[in-house]
Scaffold this active site. Sequence first.
Site: not given
Ligand SMILES: Cc1ncc(COP(=O)(O)O)c(C=O)c1O
Length: 434
Positions: A85, A218
């Site tokens: 994010s 992930h």
């Molecule tokens: C497509 C996508 N973008 C951004 C994020 C955000 O990642 P994070 O959880 O590391 O903030 C996610 C989280 O699963 C995601 O699936």
Amino acid sequence: MSDRKALLLDEVRKYHQDVQPDRAFEPGVTEIWPSGAMLDADDRVALVEAALDMRIAAGSYARTFESRFARKLGRRKAHLVNSGSSANLLAVTALTSEVLGERRLRPGDEVITVAAGFPTTVNPIIQNGLLPVFVDVELGTYNTTAERVAAAIGPKTRAIVLAHTLGNPYEATEIAELAREHGLFFVEDNCDAVGSTYDGRLTGTFGDLTTVSFYPAHHLTMGEGGCVLTSNLALARVVESLRDWGRDCWCAPGDSNTCLKRFKHQLGKLPAGYDHKYIYSHVGYNLKATDLQAALGLTQLAKLDEFTALRRRNWRRLREQLDGVPHLLLPEATPRSEPSWFGFVITVAPDAPFTRSQLVAFLEDRKIGTRQLFAGNLTRQPGYLNQPYRVVGDLTNSDIITEQTLWVGVYPALTEEMVDYVAATVTEFATGRA
Ligand SMILES: Cc1ncc(COP(=O)(O)O)c(C=O)c1O
């Protein structure tokens, strides 16, 4: 390495074996998660070693990770951050930098994206005072198309921000071409697709900026973490500045005078010679990750190809076994792509004699974890009801996803036995109600 440290790390390796869960799979009893990290003894040793060395802030491990990851993904620069994010926030915010001159994004500018996805792909658009313009996605691939994006380009469009849905690449060549033709920035949210290819090229190599998440669900994990990648050196400097408090200085932590004129700059309305370490060319954040996280990232990165192969194997196995099962729309790889799948998406047909909730309950009762396609149609979420946005076309498929779609796991720690159980359970449910 000291003898004592070697001994400790050897003990950590043994400890790892001791705490390995009993691997016997019991159908209906053993939990089958939709996603999760695959962590081995090397990962545990790397984390403990980083802790023994007190690598508690961002330092040389983070820099090593950045250069190895950039090389692996074929980009010139990678900037490690504390989440996917944050990576998206930095990527979009970077496009508003005055460094970009007339090309920079300004409040009210429009950014094309999709409504069916993860919220923090879209949030940075809103957070920067830009207007999200939502287009629909296709059922089956769960991505939008170049055609839909082209139809949404208008006089105020300045950028395209799209995530490769659950590992399945969108038409990245065509969308990058559209961006080029119309002078738009293109941000690829590659958080769910590290290792996927489109037209034989890794996803994450098409956009001006690319983002990755290292959350445990992930493809690689650091616990929490993320990365912004680019081959545009001007954008890379903006990303670094925004990540590191907005500073103008690019010294690595602990270093000074990398620019060889630390006390010789005159910027803004500051007095000449103001310490470059404390000159701020952006209104920034601190979104750095630590060496502890990077240590884990480095051991994980070494296994990326193996993880990718297992994700593909698990997805293929499910796809083959579920082929022909009634009332379910099964996922399809985008033509010319080879996805490194994040999950296996199923949409319950609108005329099915059962609901998504019933299928989810049947699976969850049997310890098969399910997820929905993140936010579904984001415009229906409570936090977004009063946010400004525009829709081009309609969001019919995004609504179907909100109401009828779910996904199950394919992550590398799932064994073939587990995948077979998932396929058999879905088949039992769907055929039993035909
Ligand atoms: C497509 C996508 N973008 C951004 C994020 C955000 O990642 P994070 O959880 O590391 O903030 C996610 C989280 O699963 C995601 O699936």
